[in-house]
Design an enzyme around this catalytic site. Structure first.
Site: not given
Length: 312
Positions: A14, A19, A41, A124, A164-165, A239-240
């Site tokens: 996203d 990402d 996102n 992700t 969040f995810n 993060h991703d």
């Protein structure tokens, strides 16, 4: 251990600044069979556009398939407070080269897993596309090599308990975490160890080309938001890409094999990944290979090299 070349994956994303970095690392170190997009996102049209734009900057021809525009049950809520209204604020990016290859990401996932051996799903963003695929085609649960996802953790960011995810679509996450096959979890407690500090972003100043220039500006915007919103961070948590690096560079990480479930009903805990850390003999069997620590400098070196490889 050397990187595993050519590992077949579907990157479900996203985009999203981090990402975009995951796309770069995946393009460098895996065989990306396709990119699927999901609302997260930013709304779906934006995340799909962003994936097509980053793909063009990479100079690859991997097909982008647009997927779920909203969670299974909950309303769609974006993360513009982190990524900006477009999902990739902070740099002047080219216009997308065209529309997605299809608007049936779920069908693409199912067809690709059925047609290829050893495919890893690497989501992700919110897990909506993956859950829909598992629900529509239960046979793919035994066909995939595994699912390496970014989400969850020992604490939250969207709420005190929920990352969040997972928070964005807890019902989808619950389906994915109970699918019965190999799971690798890159949660906040490991991704917050991987920050785009000013010093790390400055390393990209020496990398020529359009991709590096765009990612420098994107990371500076992303990190600026993180630093303003946190008391003790010097850069954005990237993060991703860890969900990709977990497959391609496993020696960068330490891990804990844990039992993890998703809370879908709690007033204060909806979207929480409940991680069983008890030492009881009769605790539930582990279902998730949970990343706990990484060599962040070595990981950043992998990212920098990948950006340089594609930047021209």
């Amino acid at each position: 251990m050397a990187p595993t070349p050519g590992l077949p994956i579907i990157l479900d994303c996203d985009p999203g600044h981090d990402d975009a970095i995951a796309m770069v690392v995946a393009a460098r170190h895996t065989n990306v069979l396709g990119i699927t997009t999901v609302a997260g996102n930013a709304p779906l049209e934006s995340t799909t556009t962003n994936a097509i734009v980053i793909r063009a900057l990479l100079g690859t021809d991997v097909a982008v398939h647009s997927g779920a525009s909203r969670p299974l049950i909950a309303p769609q809520l974006a993360a513009s407070y982190v990524h900006g209204e477009s999902g990739l604020d902070g740099a002047e990016l080219p216009a997308p080269s065209g529309p997605p290859a299809s608007r049936d990401a779920v069908g693409f996932i199912i067809e690709t897993v059925r047609g290829h051996d050893g495919v890893w799903l690497v989501p992700t963003g919110p897990l909506t596309n993956i859950a829909l695929a598992l629900r529509a085609a239960p046979d793919i649960a035994s066909r995939v090599a595994g699912i390496s996802f970014m989400g969850g953790g020992l604490y939250g960011n969207r709420t005190a308990t929920a990352e969040f995810n997972i928070w964005a679509d807890p019902e989808a996450a619950a389906i994915v975490l109970s699918y019965g096959g190999p799971l690798i979890m890159s949660g906040l407690d490991v991704t917050h160890q991987f920050q785009a500090t000013p010093q790390r972003i400055a390393q990209l100043d020496a990398v020529p080309g359009r991709l590096a220039a765009a990612l420098r500006e994107l990371l500076r915007f992303f990190s600026g938001n993180y630093v303003k919103r946190h008391e003790n961070m010097t850069g954005a948590a990237v993060h991703d890409p860890l969900s990709v690096l977990a497959l391609t560079h496993p020696d960068l990480f330490t891990r804990s094999f844990s039992h993890v479930v998703v809370e879908t009903a709690g007033e204060h805990t909806r979207g929480m990944t409940v991680i069983d850390q008890r030492s009881l003999v009769d605790r539930p069997e582990p279902n998730c290979d949970r990343l706990t620590h990484l060599d962040s400098d070595a990981a950043w070196d992998v990212v920098t090299e990948a950006i340089g490889y594609f930047s021209r």
